[in-house]
Motif scaffolding. Structure first.
Motif: not given
Length: 175
Positions: A5, A7, A19, A58, A119, A122-123, A125-126, A128
């Motif tokens: 991503s 970010n 992050e 998550s 991951v 801050a996110s 569920d996304l 990496e």
């Protein structure tokens, strides 16, 4: 090429970043009633009575973020060596903060599987990066820590080409 991503990419390239990368672990075994879910980040307080419990919520690996959070554990990674003739393996050291962790690790006689995902806090569920279908090879327990050694299936030992030159598959070669 691995997809990241924006970010995560910006966090890796920045001199300082807010992050935080988090590793989620899922340990499965046929004898377990449910998978063990662990996190390297104490993102939020999950419970305060009778014990204070932190973790990460998550949906990775089919977990329900509300009822199946990833529990925070103090963990560190041992960097694999570059020695030749050794299988590709990784090691994670978990701080044994509870006697129940040690009892659980010692209760298995067959191999458990482990999956990991990286991951951002801050996110969560996304995903990496994701590493699945690995087996826990050994668990060394000493002085307050549990060292888990894990590896993937050794694809180097698979025959190439996929068919073996046997009498049944290639009868003309064995006259």
């Amino acid at each position: 090429m691995r997809r990241l991503s924006l970010n995560a990419r910006l966090a890796q390239e920045a001199e300082d970043s807010t992050e935080l990368q988090v590793v989620l672990f899922r340990i499965d075994h046929p004898d377990l009633p449910a998978p063990i879910r662990l996190s390297t980040d104490n993102t939020e307080r999950l419970a305060s009575e009778p014990d204070v419990i932190y973790g990460t919520r998550s949906g990775w690996a089919g977990a329900d973020p509300v009822s199946e959070p990833y529990l925070w554990v103090i963990a560190s990674a041992l960097v694999p060596s570059d020695l030749e003739d050794t299988p590709a393996a990784g090691q994670i050291v978990l701080e044994a903060l509870d006697r129940e962790m040690v009892r659980l690790v010692r209760s298995f006689t067959s191999r458990a599987t482990i999956a990991m995902a990286v991951v951002l806090a801050a996110s969560p569920d996304l995903v990496e990066a994701e590493f699945t279908d690995m087996q826990i090879l050994s668990a060394d327990i000493d002085a307050g820590e549990i060292k888990l050694s894990f590896s993937r299936d050794e694809i180097e030992n698979e025959p190439f080409p996929a068919g073996r030159m046997s009498r049944g598959r290639f009868p003309e070669l064995h006259l």
